[in-house]
Design a protein around this motif. Structure first.
Motif, PDB file in Angstrom:
ATOM      1  N   MET A  60     -15.153   7.452   6.481  1.00 21.57           N
ATOM      2  CA  MET A  60     -14.352   7.061   7.283  1.00 21.57           C
ATOM      3  C   MET A  60     -13.877   8.217   8.618  1.00 21.57           C
ATOM      4  O   MET A  60     -14.073   9.286   8.270  1.00 21.57           O
ATOM      5  CB  MET A  60     -13.237   6.210   6.411  1.00 21.57           C
ATOM      6  N   SER A  61     -13.857   7.414   9.800  1.00 18.16           N
ATOM      7  CA  SER A  61     -13.262   8.320  10.454  1.00 18.16           C
ATOM      8  C   SER A  61     -11.843   9.125   9.802  1.00 18.16           C
ATOM      9  O   SER A  61     -11.727   8.851   9.382  1.00 18.16           O
ATOM     10  CB  SER A  61     -13.133   8.279  11.614  1.00 18.16           C
ATOM     11  N   LYS A  62     -11.664  10.726  10.204  1.00 16.56           N
ATOM     12  CA  LYS A  62      -9.839  11.071  10.372  1.00 16.56           C
ATOM     13  C   LYS A  62      -8.918  10.270  10.305  1.00 16.56           C
ATOM     14  O   LYS A  62      -7.921  10.191  10.567  1.00 16.56           O
ATOM     15  CB  LYS A  62     -10.662  12.753  10.310  1.00 16.56           C
ATOM     16  N   PRO A  63      -8.920  10.036  11.865  1.00 22.14           N
ATOM     17  CA  PRO A  63      -8.224   9.527  12.397  1.00 22.14           C
ATOM     18  C   PRO A  63      -7.787   8.198  11.577  1.00 22.14           C
ATOM     19  O   PRO A  63      -6.385   7.859  11.749  1.00 22.14           O
ATOM     20  CB  PRO A  63      -8.201   8.754  14.014  1.00 22.14           C
ATOM     21  N   TRP A  64      -7.957   7.233  11.567  1.00 24.35           N
ATOM     22  CA  TRP A  64      -8.215   5.748   9.957  1.00 24.35           C
ATOM     23  C   TRP A  64      -8.011   7.006   8.465  1.00 24.35           C
ATOM     24  O   TRP A  64      -7.099   5.913   8.135  1.00 24.35           O
ATOM     25  CB  TRP A  64     -10.001   5.321   9.732  1.00 24.35           C
ATOM     26  N   MET A  65      -8.361   7.550   8.186  1.00 23.36           N
ATOM     27  CA  MET A  65      -7.716   7.906   7.170  1.00 23.36           C
ATOM     28  C   MET A  65      -6.318   8.516   6.952  1.00 23.36           C
ATOM     29  O   MET A  65      -5.150   8.686   6.204  1.00 23.36           O
ATOM     30  CB  MET A  65      -8.470   9.373   6.564  1.00 23.36           C
ATOM     31  N   MET A  66      -6.064   8.862   8.288  1.00 27.44           N
ATOM     32  CA  MET A  66      -4.517   9.998   8.554  1.00 27.44           C
ATOM     33  C   MET A  66      -3.891   8.216   8.374  1.00 27.44           C
ATOM     34  O   MET A  66      -2.464   8.536   7.987  1.00 27.44           O
ATOM     35  CB  MET A  66      -4.450  10.611   9.684  1.00 27.44           C
ATOM     36  N   GLY A  67      -4.008   7.601   9.439  1.00 30.35           N
ATOM     37  CA  GLY A  67      -3.463   6.263   9.370  1.00 30.35           C
ATOM     38  C   GLY A  67      -3.107   5.803   8.272  1.00 30.35           C
ATOM     39  O   GLY A  67      -2.202   5.429   7.998  1.00 30.35           O
ATOM     40  N   ILE A  68      -3.885   5.642   7.562  1.00 27.39           N
ATOM     41  CA  ILE A  68      -4.287   5.065   6.049  1.00 27.39           C
ATOM     42  C   ILE A  68      -2.805   5.668   5.441  1.00 27.39           C
ATOM     43  O   ILE A  68      -1.954   5.436   4.452  1.00 27.39           O
ATOM     44  CB  ILE A  68      -4.935   5.068   5.185  1.00 27.39           C
ATOM     45  N   ALA A  69      -3.360   7.155   5.775  1.00 29.78           N
ATOM     46  CA  ALA A  69      -2.421   8.259   4.427  1.00 29.78           C
ATOM     47  C   ALA A  69      -1.248   7.479   4.920  1.00 29.78           C
ATOM     48  O   ALA A  69       0.059   7.706   4.084  1.00 29.78           O
ATOM     49  CB  ALA A  69      -2.789   9.420   5.017  1.00 29.78           C
ATOM     50  N   LEU A  70      -0.765   7.506   6.516  1.00 36.77           N
ATOM     51  CA  LEU A  70       0.781   7.651   7.612  1.00 36.77           C
ATOM     52  C   LEU A  70       1.550   6.160   6.707  1.00 36.77           C
ATOM     53  O   LEU A  70       2.746   6.176   6.387  1.00 36.77           O
ATOM     54  CB  LEU A  70       0.551   7.961   8.442  1.00 36.77           C
ATOM     55  N   VAL A  71       0.845   5.381   6.297  1.00 37.17           N
ATOM     56  CA  VAL A  71       1.081   4.252   5.866  1.00 37.17           C
ATOM     57  C   VAL A  71       1.730   3.633   4.703  1.00 37.17           C
ATOM     58  O   VAL A  71       2.206   3.991   4.494  1.00 37.17           O
ATOM     59  CB  VAL A  71      -0.336   2.430   6.437  1.00 37.17           C
ATOM     60  N   ALA A  72       0.550   4.795   3.934  1.00 34.51           N
ATOM     61  CA  ALA A  72       0.948   4.679   2.429  1.00 34.51           C
ATOM     62  C   ALA A  72       2.743   5.234   2.648  1.00 34.51           C
ATOM     63  O   ALA A  72       3.505   5.306   1.139  1.00 34.51           O
ATOM     64  CB  ALA A  72      -0.184   5.407   1.920  1.00 34.51           C
ATOM     65  N   LEU A  73       2.625   6.616   3.054  1.00 31.44           N
ATOM     66  CA  LEU A  73       3.444   7.334   2.643  1.00 31.44           C
ATOM     67  C   LEU A  73       5.125   6.755   3.357  1.00 31.44           C
ATOM     68  O   LEU A  73       6.074   6.530   2.271  1.00 31.44           O
ATOM     69  CB  LEU A  73       4.058   8.947   3.893  1.00 31.44           C
ATOM     70  N   VAL A  74       4.883   5.636   4.286  1.00 37.25           N
ATOM     71  CA  VAL A  74       6.401   4.890   4.789  1.00 37.25           C
ATOM     72  C   VAL A  74       6.141   4.076   4.441  1.00 37.25           C
ATOM     73  O   VAL A  74       7.154   4.115   4.114  1.00 37.25           O
ATOM     74  CB  VAL A  74       5.644   4.629   6.248  1.00 37.25           C
ATOM     75  N   GLY A  75       5.432   3.513   3.758  1.00 40.87           N
ATOM     76  CA  GLY A  75       5.753   2.739   2.620  1.00 40.87           C
ATOM     77  C   GLY A  75       6.076   2.624   1.005  1.00 40.87           C
ATOM     78  O   GLY A  75       6.800   1.928   0.752  1.00 40.87           O
ATOM     79  N   GLY A  76       6.248   3.811   0.622  1.00 38.54           N
ATOM     80  CA  GLY A  76       6.491   4.191  -0.509  1.00 38.54           C
ATOM     81  C   GLY A  76       7.832   4.781  -0.061  1.00 38.54           C
ATOM     82  O   GLY A  76       8.762   4.607  -0.862  1.00 38.54           O
ATOM     83  N   ILE A  77       8.027   5.543   1.071  1.00 36.09           N
ATOM     84  CA  ILE A  77       9.526   5.955   1.098  1.00 36.09           C
ATOM     85  C   ILE A  77       9.865   5.367   1.091  1.00 36.09           C
ATOM     86  O   ILE A  77      11.153   4.704   0.577  1.00 36.09           O
ATOM     87  CB  ILE A  77       9.411   7.121   2.645  1.00 36.09           C
ATOM     88  N   TRP A  78       9.607   3.512   1.699  1.00 38.65           N
ATOM     89  CA  TRP A  78      10.743   2.048   2.263  1.00 38.65           C
ATOM     90  C   TRP A  78      10.611   1.570   0.926  1.00 38.65           C
ATOM     91  O   TRP A  78      12.116   1.268   0.717  1.00 38.65           O
ATOM     92  CB  TRP A  78      10.261   1.159   2.654  1.00 38.65           C
ATOM     93  N   LEU A  79       9.664   1.925   0.050  1.00 36.56           N
ATOM     94  CA  LEU A  79       9.667   1.561  -1.882  1.00 36.56           C
ATOM     95  C   LEU A  79      11.173   1.795  -2.273  1.00 36.56           C
ATOM     96  O   LEU A  79      12.085   1.074  -3.146  1.00 36.56           O
ATOM     97  CB  LEU A  79       8.667   1.231  -2.406  1.00 36.56           C
ATOM     98  N   ILE A  80      10.838   3.150  -2.206  1.00 30.69           N
ATOM     99  CA  ILE A  80      11.400   4.074  -3.601  1.00 30.69           C
ATOM    100  C   ILE A  80      13.495   3.858  -2.123  1.00 30.69           C
ATOM    101  O   ILE A  80      14.752   3.946  -3.774  1.00 30.69           O
ATOM    102  CB  ILE A  80      11.344   5.375  -3.131  1.00 30.69           C
ATOM    103  N   GLY A  81      13.618   4.087  -1.497  1.00 29.26           N
ATOM    104  CA  GLY A  81      14.447   3.227  -0.864  1.00 29.26           C
ATOM    105  C   GLY A  81      15.372   2.385  -1.077  1.00 29.26           C
ATOM    106  O   GLY A  81      16.419   2.151  -0.741  1.00 29.26           O
ATOM    107  N   SER A  82      14.573   1.382  -1.085  1.00 29.13           N
ATOM    108  CA  SER A  82      14.919   0.267  -1.181  1.00 29.13           C
ATOM    109  C   SER A  82      15.549   0.117  -2.821  1.00 29.13           C
ATOM    110  O   SER A  82      15.950  -1.375  -2.662  1.00 29.13           O
ATOM    111  CB  SER A  82      14.694  -1.035  -0.294  1.00 29.13           C
ATOM    112  N   ARG A  83      14.401   0.245  -3.383  1.00 26.68           N
ATOM    113  CA  ARG A  83      14.991  -0.342  -5.527  1.00 26.68           C
ATOM    114  C   ARG A  83      16.252   0.994  -5.468  1.00 26.68           C
ATOM    115  O   ARG A  83      16.489   2.461  -5.379  1.00 26.68           O
ATOM    116  CB  ARG A  83      13.698  -0.005  -6.049  1.00 26.68           C
ATOM    117  N   VAL A  84      16.477   0.570  -6.603  1.00 24.29           N
ATOM    118  CA  VAL A  84      17.733   0.918  -7.212  1.00 24.29           C
ATOM    119  C   VAL A  84      16.649   2.349  -8.389  1.00 24.29           C
ATOM    120  O   VAL A  84      15.809   1.367  -8.988  1.00 24.29           O
ATOM    121  CB  VAL A  84      18.359   0.305  -8.576  1.00 24.29           C
ATOM    122  N   HIS A  85      16.989   3.357  -8.437  1.00 21.63           N
ATOM    123  CA  HIS A  85      16.782   4.503  -9.483  1.00 21.63           C
ATOM    124  C   HIS A  85      17.699   4.803 -10.044  1.00 21.63           C
ATOM    125  O   HIS A  85      18.559   5.183  -9.740  1.00 21.63           O
ATOM    126  CB  HIS A  85      15.579   5.585  -8.538  1.00 21.63           C
TER     127      HIS A  85
END
Length: 181
Positions: A1-26
């Motif tokens: 896999m190319s480096k831009p693809w890996m960085m894109g996937i990592a960015l999507v995962a990071l943003v998704g994780g932040i959204w999930l944590i921020g939208s749920r009660v902890h």
């Protein structure tokens, strides 16, 4: 896999994780969002009771709250009301607050007063005259009951009824400390 693809996937995962944590009660103390569903802070409101005094959900911080949306013309509402009264009488001194939110926009105030007297209700009956709180809690059927813990987090929602005393009490076990039951 190319480096831009890996960085894109990592960015999507990071943003998704932040959204999930921020939208749920902890429980760890992160920001809590309001939503009328389990795991979220119960939407805040203020309504008048039958005596004309205003009660706010925030006034009940530190108490377990059973929030029941009902109307006098609703047969399941009528059937479950005695169970709510018995459990309120049994557990009020242990931190339980039962609140009846009457769908006053589709009910009659004289009928509500007679209902309270006929059923010997001692817990607060609040009047949702405009339907604003019903809309805020996304109530689509009566009765609808929310079980809210002492920190103000919705722990369970039951749409429809009637709820039996045993069914209500089982849900209270998640709200009240074990030593109090």
């Amino acid at each position: 896999m190319s480096k831009p693809w890996m960085m894109g996937i990592a960015l999507v995962a990071l943003v998704g994780g932040i959204w999930l944590i921020g939208s749920r009660v902890h429980e760890a103390g992160l920001a809590v969002r309001e939503a009328p569903q389990p795991g979220y802070r119960a939407p805040r409101f203020s309504l008048r009771n039958l005596e004309g005094k205003t009660l706010s959900l925030s006034d009940l911080q530190g108490r377990a709250v059973v929030l029941n949306f009902w109307a006098t013309w609703c047969p399941p509402c009528r059937a479950e009301m005695p169970a709510f009264q018995r459990l309120y009488a049994r557990y009020a001194d242990q931190g339980l607050m039962v609140i009846g939110v009457n769908a006053t926009m589709g009910d009659d105030l004289a009928a509500v007063l007679a209902f309270r007297q006929d059923y010997h209700l001692t817990f607060p009956i609040l009047l949702d005259e405009t339907g604003e709180v019903n809309r805020s809690y996304r109530v689509t059927a009566l009765p609808t009951t929310f079980f809210i813990d002492p920190q103000g987090i919705v722990r369970d929602v039951v749409v429809g009824g009637p709820l039996s005393e045993a069914a209500i009490e089982a849900r209270l076990s998640t709200l009240l400390p074990a030593r109090n039951r």
